[in-house]
Design a protein around this motif. Structure first.
Motif, mmCIF file in Angstrom:
data_model
loop_
_atom_site.group_PDB
_atom_site.id
_atom_site.type_symbol
_atom_site.label_atom_id
_atom_site.label_comp_id
_atom_site.label_asym_id
_atom_site.label_seq_id
_atom_site.Cartn_x
_atom_site.Cartn_y
_atom_site.Cartn_z
ATOM 1 N N LEU A 75 0.833 -1.200 0.000
ATOM 2 C CA LEU A 75 0.000 0.000 0.000
ATOM 3 C C LEU A 75 0.869 1.250 0.000
ATOM 4 C CD1 LEU A 75 -2.945 -0.882 2.407
ATOM 5 C CD2 LEU A 75 -3.034 -0.545 -0.054
ATOM 6 N N ARG A 90 -3.365 0.324 -8.927
ATOM 7 C CA ARG A 90 -4.413 -0.628 -8.549
ATOM 8 C C ARG A 90 -3.827 -2.020 -8.314
ATOM 9 N NH1 ARG A 90 -8.364 -0.756 -12.867
ATOM 10 N NH2 ARG A 90 -8.848 1.343 -12.155
ATOM 11 N N TYR A 137 -0.832 -2.805 -7.224
ATOM 12 C CA TYR A 137 -0.147 -2.823 -5.930
ATOM 13 C C TYR A 137 -1.140 -2.851 -4.773
ATOM 14 C CZ TYR A 137 4.682 -2.513 -7.358
ATOM 15 O OH TYR A 137 5.912 -2.807 -7.856
ATOM 16 N N ARG A 138 -2.191 -2.066 -4.886
ATOM 17 C CA ARG A 138 -3.198 -2.061 -3.819
ATOM 18 C C ARG A 138 -3.911 -3.401 -3.725
ATOM 19 N NH1 ARG A 138 -4.592 4.040 -4.823
ATOM 20 N NH2 ARG A 138 -3.120 4.901 -3.329
ATOM 21 N N ASN A 139 -4.250 -3.970 -4.865
ATOM 22 C CA ASN A 139 -4.907 -5.280 -4.868
ATOM 23 C C ASN A 139 -3.998 -6.349 -4.272
ATOM 24 O OD1 ASN A 139 -7.206 -4.220 -6.016
ATOM 25 N ND2 ASN A 139 -6.701 -4.861 -8.085
ATOM 26 N N ARG A 168 -3.951 -6.029 -0.461
ATOM 27 C CA ARG A 168 -5.169 -6.574 0.145
ATOM 28 C C ARG A 168 -5.173 -8.104 0.103
ATOM 29 N NH1 ARG A 168 -7.330 -2.162 -2.966
ATOM 30 N NH2 ARG A 168 -7.650 -0.419 -1.564
ATOM 31 N N ALA A 173 2.172 1.734 -3.396
ATOM 32 C CA ALA A 173 1.101 2.239 -4.265
ATOM 33 C C ALA A 173 0.906 3.734 -4.066
ATOM 34 C CB ALA A 173 -0.200 1.492 -3.991
ATOM 35 N N ASP A 174 0.964 4.192 -2.820
ATOM 36 C CA ASP A 174 0.831 5.632 -2.555
ATOM 37 C C ASP A 174 1.975 6.417 -3.184
ATOM 38 O OD1 ASP A 174 -1.491 5.186 -1.131
ATOM 39 O OD2 ASP A 174 -0.502 5.228 0.826
#
Length: 66
Positions: A7, A24, A26-28, A31, A10-11
């Motif tokens: 995360l 997206r 990286y965020r996926n 999670r 991703a930021d």
């Protein structure tokens, strides 16, 4: 969350101006790793293929293995 690094990356990519698709991904991945019952670091140390985690694609896999 156990693995915040994805995360955070991703930021940073968002600030850098990376495409929405990469951000997206990286965020996926973050999670997916968080929801997976096994610890990612243990899987990597044991040589397990982390692509078995739903949500870990080729790019995420390559970056996590580096």
């Amino acid at each position: 969350m156990r693995d915040l690094h994805e995360l955070y990356i991703a930021d940073l990519l968002e600030v850098k101006g990376e495409t929405v698709f990469v951000i997206r991904a990286y965020r996926n991945a973050a999670r997916a790793i968080d929801k997976y019952p096994k610890q990612l670091s243990n899987m990597l140390l044991e040589g397990q293929d982390i692509r078995i985690i739903p949500g870990i694609g080729t790019v995420s896999y390559t970056h996590l293995r580096a």
